[in-house]
Design an enzyme around this catalytic site. Structure first.
Site, PDB file in Angstrom:
ATOM      1  N   ARG A 301      45.597  24.251 -32.784  1.00 38.96           N
ATOM      2  CA  ARG A 301      46.771  23.492 -33.212  1.00 38.96           C
ATOM      3  C   ARG A 301      48.011  24.375 -33.276  1.00 38.96           C
ATOM      4  O   ARG A 301      49.129  23.874 -33.213  1.00 38.96           O
ATOM      5  CB  ARG A 301      46.508  22.846 -34.576  1.00 38.96           C
ATOM      6  N   VAL A 423      47.293  13.115 -31.914  1.00 37.83           N
ATOM      7  CA  VAL A 423      46.059  13.846 -31.622  1.00 37.83           C
ATOM      8  C   VAL A 423      45.960  15.143 -32.424  1.00 37.83           C
ATOM      9  O   VAL A 423      46.937  15.635 -32.984  1.00 37.83           O
ATOM     10  CB  VAL A 423      45.950  14.141 -30.111  1.00 37.83           C
ATOM     11  N   GLU A 424      44.744  15.702 -32.462  1.00 37.55           N
ATOM     12  CA  GLU A 424      44.433  16.947 -33.185  1.00 37.55           C
ATOM     13  C   GLU A 424      44.864  16.888 -34.656  1.00 37.55           C
ATOM     14  O   GLU A 424      45.378  17.850 -35.209  1.00 37.55           O
ATOM     15  CB  GLU A 424      45.047  18.163 -32.485  1.00 37.55           C
ATOM     16  N   GLY A 425      44.653  15.745 -35.254  1.00 35.51           N
ATOM     17  CA  GLY A 425      45.021  15.553 -36.657  1.00 35.51           C
ATOM     18  C   GLY A 425      46.299  14.759 -36.763  1.00 35.51           C
ATOM     19  O   GLY A 425      47.374  15.264 -36.456  1.00 35.51           O
TER      20      GLY A 425
END
Length: 749
Positions: A301, A423-425
């Site tokens: 991230r 995305v990714e959290g």
């Protein structure tokens, strides 16, 4: 002890998954801001890296080569890359950027990988995403960190050469941001051959690269009812590698994220059997998947999505600045209007800020850090700033931004910006749950010690931690008061000159942030976890302290470029304004019974009377915007530095850049014409009539008039938008509803 029991009820509780998340990753410079007394000299000494010669050669060679092979408009329409592009990606080992050379990869730095992601994305979202995923969160990174030697020897060379295309299957219909709620199951059993195996069942969605993947990284809950592994009946979340062609795997369907055509889809598995050795790390990796994911996410991230968002902001800066110079209304370039300069200043400032944060964070990861909190700050803030920046760019381009086609330079970025948010959290939960919630427990010098002492029942350890915490609180209370009264002047600055005051104000902000953190924890205790609005404001304050410092770090690292001073000042003033807004919100939201009257009354009044910052002035905004549209006298060095690392080839950008450069060249001639009109030497006319009069009066030569005509033709072409014939617009397979019809029908081209 009654006191310990009461304190245990008061303090936040940690679940096993939260405890694992706290153990994952490292604390980096964010810990300085929680201390209330940041050591800026140490923070300035942190790496602000540069690319090596080998890395620059890759960016200028294979990366440019593959960008030239991709036509973004064609890819968008056909929803696939040409095979020749795949051949180059495999040949040049684009899928092994971070894999060490001994395993067949390039062994590049995270800074280089980030630069590659950004440059590819500036050409094509599909291309950038295709390369990003295998090099970011996925099997490759997990194998490097946790794989057995046998797994590394087998898979890493195949991944680097593109013989295996990986995806990572984490998200489920009922487990999105709450990834710990995985319903996918794996069960250990002994096969007929006597070997231990896994039987897997899962249902995943939103999995990028799934439709083209040959290797699936899978996260699931592992059970071992016969305790064959000796870890109990429920070892926990585990990660394994599953061949996409294994019996029982359902793969190949597509989702359609914002119609941008990059491969994304669901994966299902029904009684899929793989050997126990499929677990990443082998049998020893059973039950360790959650920590693997947290550590991988903390690095990924910080690198991948920030790279794409930063490239998008720099691209927007390049495009919007040039368009504002070539597009004219009321006889003037629109960039000369203050209403347009306002978004241009934000675009320029955000591009500078985001690049600063990107490089600074890459330096941390390359030096061995896995900054879990900073990665959340980066992911949330850079994707949000990227979205706001492209919205500003669309406002500047107006009609040219909303008419899609091969020459449209911002529409795909505008559409894609919401993907990075998700995305990714998801950003909402990243801001309200992760950044401050995880940050306070990881970075506060005493809170975690107290929590561990309470949970273990160690009264002596608790007493020691509480005594230290009391001194810490008192120190920050006095320091906040002193810095507030002196407006930061009592804080030392590590540099001199026009940016010194910003370090002092960030020190002032840090002291107040540390004080307010203690007030929230001590007054709200465990209920703080449920106060998303309040924790989000704490996250904003921490984020903008980090981002503001990153801009200052860049300014020092790049040699204090004079042309960049308006940009770094704009960034610092904006950061202080955002921190001020966050503190005012905290004062309103910190409504514990004993604090409510003080925070909403005297404290909030003092905050507004004595603010950290009020934001950039109009003059500073004008100077920041001017960086994007330089004149011949000032040159374009600052603009080129601001927008470096992009692929500036393609029909749309080349047309715009050519017009921009030609208009810069004829700027002295246009100034001569304006002065002649103002002096009454020429009539108040436009276009060809004015040029003919100027040549007749000897104000311009015939060659100079031709040069102006050429520049004007290029300007008009750059401002044109794409049009389509009915046959092109209603292409094959496109559903069209005719007026008066009650059903859709397909019109063949």
């Amino acid at each position: 002890m009654p006191f310990l029991k009461a304190l245990r009820r008061r303090l936040p509780r940690m679940s096993p998954t939260e405890a694992a998340a706290l153990e994952a990753g490292t604390v980096w410079v964010e810990g300085e801001f929680f201390s209330g007394r940041p050591d800026f000299r140490r923070m300035l000494a942190e790496a602000y890296p540069k690319l090596t010669e080998r890395e620059r050669a890759f960016l200028e060679g294979p990366v440019v080569e593959v960008c030239r092979l991709v036509d973004p408009w064609r890819v968008r329409r056909e929803k696939r890359l040409p095979e020749e592009v795949w051949e180059v990606l495999r040949r040049e080992r684009f899928f092994g950027l971070l894999i060490p050379e001994e395993h067949g990869g390039h062994g590049f730095s995270n800074l280089c990988a980030s630069a590659v992601f950004g440059k590819l994305t500036s050409r094509s979202m599909y291309l950038g995403t295709l390369v990003l995923i295998p090099n970011s969160v996925g099997p490759g990174e997990l194998l490097l960190e946790y794989g057995t030697e046998e797994q590394q020897r087998h898979y890493l060379p195949r991944l680097a050469r593109g013989e295996e295309i990986p995806c990572f299957a984490l998200t489920e219909p009922e487990a999105g941001s709450d990834a710990a709620a995985l319903a996918s199951r794996g069960e250990v059993f002994r096969g007929e051959d006597g070997e231990l195996k896994l039987r897997l069942n899962w249902d995943k969605r939103y999995i990028t690269l799934a439709p083209v993947a040959t290797l699936v990284g899978l996260a699931f809950r592992l059970s071992d009812p016969e305790e064959l592994l000796g870890m109990g009946p429920e070892p926990g979340i585990t990660c394994a590698l599953v061949p996409a062609d294994a019996e029982g795997v359902e793969i190949g369907d597509h989702h359609d994220p914002m119609a941008l055509a990059f491969p994304n889809g669901p994966i299902r598995g029904r009684d899929v059997v793989v050997p126990l050795s499929a677990i990443i790390g082998g049998a020893a990796g059973a039950g360790k998947g959650w920590r693997m994911l947290m550590e991988a996410l903390s690095g990924g991230r910080a690198i991948s999505l920030p790279a794409q968002s930063t490239a998008g902001a720099k691209w927007t800066a390049r495009v919007a600045g040039a368009y504002a110079a070539v597009r004219r209304q009321f006889g003037l370039s629109i960039g000369r209007f203050e209403g347009v300069q306002e978004p241009l200043a934000r675009i320029a400032g955000h591009a500078y800020l985001m690049e600063a944060a990107r490089v600074y964070t890459c330096g941390a990861v390359d030096s061995g850090q896995r900054p879990a909190v900073v990665s959340a700050v980066m992911k949330y803030n850079l994707t949000e700033l990227g979205r706001r920046t492209v919205i500003d760019g669309m406002d500047v381009l107006a009609g040219a931004g909303i008419c899609h086609g091969p020459h449209n330079l911002l529409a795909d970025g505008y559409i894609a910006s919401s993907i990075g948010i998700t995305v990714e959290g998801a950003n909402i939960l990243t801001r309200t749950l992760i950044t401050f919630g995880q940050g306070s427990l990881r970075c506060h010098p005493y809170l975690r010690r107290e929590l561990e002492a309470v949970q273990s029942g160690d009264g002596g350890k608790l007493a020691k931690a509480l005594a230290g915490h009391g001194f810490f609180f008192l120190r920050n209370l006095l320091r906040t008061g002193a810095l507030s009264l002196s407006r930061g002047l009592l804080a030392p600055a590590p540099v001199s000159g026009p940016t010194a005051r910003y370090y002092r104000h960030l020190a002032w902000a840090s002291a107040r942030f540390a004080l307010y953190t203690d007030l929230a924890v001590l007054s709200l205790g465990g209920s703080l976890k449920r106060r998303g609005k309040l924790t989000g404001r704490y996250a904003d304050a921490l984020s903008w302290m980090l981002l503001g410092f990153a801009a200052l770090r860049r300014y020092e690292a790049e040699g204090r470029q004079e042309e960049d001073l308006p940009l770094v000042q704009w960034c610092a003033e904006t950061a202080l304004e955002r921190i001020q807004e966050a503190f005012e919100g905290i004062a309103t939201g910190l409504d514990a019974p004993l604090l409510k009257w003080w925070m909403r009354g005297p404290a909030r009044f003092w905050l507004r009377l004595n603010p950290l910052g009020r934001g950039p002035s109009d003059d500073l905004g004008r100077r920041a915007a001017a960086v994007l549209a330089p004149n011949m006298k000032s040159g374009g060095k600052a603009r080129d530095r601001l927008t470096s690392g992009l692929h500036l080839e393609g029909v749309g950008i080349e047309r715009l850049e050519r017009a921009f450069e030609l208009l810069l060249e004829v700027e002295p001639l246009e100034r001569r014409l304006r002065e002649a009109v103002a002096n009454g030497q020429l009539p108040r006319a436009r276009g060809e009539e004015l040029l003919e009069s100027a040549v007749a009066e000897g104000i311009l030569t015939t060659e100079e008039a031709a040069q102006l005509r050429h520049a004007e033709a290029a300007r008009r072409e750059a401002c044109a938008v794409d049009t389509f014939s009915p046959e092109e617009y209603f292409g094959e397979g496109t559903m069209r509803k005719s007026p008066g019809e009650g059903r859709d029908r397909t019109r063949e081209a």
